[in-house]
Design a protein around this motif. Sequence first.
Motif, PDB file in Angstrom:
ATOM      1  N   ASP A 122       0.796  -1.218   0.000  1.00 30.60           N
ATOM      2  CA  ASP A 122       0.000   0.000   0.000  1.00 30.60           C
ATOM      3  C   ASP A 122       0.833   1.276   0.000  1.00 30.60           C
ATOM      4  O   ASP A 122       0.387   2.298  -0.508  1.00 30.60           O
ATOM      5  N   PHE A 123       2.036   1.226   0.602  1.00 28.36           N
ATOM      6  CA  PHE A 123       2.851   2.448   0.628  1.00 28.36           C
ATOM      7  C   PHE A 123       4.321   2.113   0.826  1.00 28.36           C
ATOM      8  O   PHE A 123       4.669   1.081   1.392  1.00 28.36           O
ATOM      9  N   PHE A 124       5.171   3.002   0.316  1.00 25.55           N
ATOM     10  CA  PHE A 124       6.596   2.998   0.607  1.00 25.55           C
ATOM     11  C   PHE A 124       6.846   4.011   1.721  1.00 25.55           C
ATOM     12  O   PHE A 124       6.300   5.118   1.699  1.00 25.55           O
ATOM     13  N   ALA A 125       7.680   3.661   2.684  1.00 29.87           N
ATOM     14  CA  ALA A 125       8.145   4.602   3.706  1.00 29.87           C
ATOM     15  C   ALA A 125       9.577   4.983   3.341  1.00 29.87           C
ATOM     16  O   ALA A 125      10.514   4.222   3.574  1.00 29.87           O
ATOM     17  N   TYR A 126       9.740   6.146   2.722  1.00 27.29           N
ATOM     18  CA  TYR A 126      11.052   6.598   2.270  1.00 27.29           C
ATOM     19  C   TYR A 126      11.871   7.133   3.437  1.00 27.29           C
ATOM     20  O   TYR A 126      11.362   7.926   4.244  1.00 27.29           O
TER      21      TYR A 126
END
Length: 372
Positions: A122-126
């Motif tokens: 659902d998402f990348f945590a950069y």
Amino acid sequence: GGSPPERERYRTRLCVSRTRNSGLSGEPSAYTPGAAPPKNASQISANGSFQYTKRASAAEEYGIGVYYFQDTGSKPPAAPARKGPAPAVSNHGAEPLFGPYEQGDVWAAESNIEWASMYGIDFFAYDWRWDGKKPYLDHALRSYLGARNSNRLKFSLIWMNDSDMPKSIKEFDAMIDHMGNNLLGLDRFYKVELKPLLFVHSPEILDKGAKDFGSSGRELIERAQARAKARGLNGIYFVAVTNRRPSFALEEEIIRQGYSAYTGLDYPVADEYQGAYMAASNSSGRAAYLAYASPLADANGIAAERFEGALRGAKSLMDKRPGQRKTLMAGAWNRPVNGPSIEPTKSADFKYLEAIDRVFGAPMARRKGRGV
């Protein structure tokens, strides 16, 4: 971005071939946003086309995030410019499926977005850094923001506060204001309880550094909340990153410091995952535990199987605690963390993404607990 040969290789290998049953042409076509990339290398035919069948959706809803490290294969902005693509090597030396690429290239971001979103992420945590006046080493994040298909995958930040920044309350306020003005309010920013999800890499360093200029970690968290609300946000959902085993005492400490939740990043051995999940099931639950899982190095070549076992343990924990967020953190995508990274490589193919897909299913049917 990207050199013409690299960009052309990407577009060629992401072209779509539809079967006769679909009533569409079987000829390969150039990549367009929203087109599904190949599920694995074996589906790329000699003419560059592939056939893709979407996996059945899962009935339950889980939020799946993966850490993404922007420093991999890149140099700080002050370093001399590099000619050609950066050697983005992952999985303990394994080459990414499409070969080396520069993290700042938009075509690379688009490829990663397609694969991650298709396999249920659902998402990348950069990872995100601040030098006291401005962010640095944020080129991969900027390429994500410039990607034409970024609506398929949300993003978050893990603030890498392992340097000596900030050195003052003024510097901290400037950092939060920059986030608030440029990132936190974006629709693509992953939110929990209608608040942007922000990870703090080291709560201990934040508190220690804050005390050096007469403040505390909790005071800085509270300042950030106030500044975010002043910009029309609902606050910030702060998550402390720690590899300490979940416990009642740890959760009380997390709450006292002003965080809403905690998670891991670098559990060193396979047994630690199951141990952490068991400990979390026996803790108070006052601070939400975002289960963490990552592939681990294994001499017998069963890292993918162990990773899937950790994922199933995490899912079991989340199912037993219906009152908490069903959010998993995994990874990292593009850098080894005590084991292989998750992105597809020429040696591991799509094993780690397939493990996530088998355990949690496709994202489109997961609605109840998904961040917005």
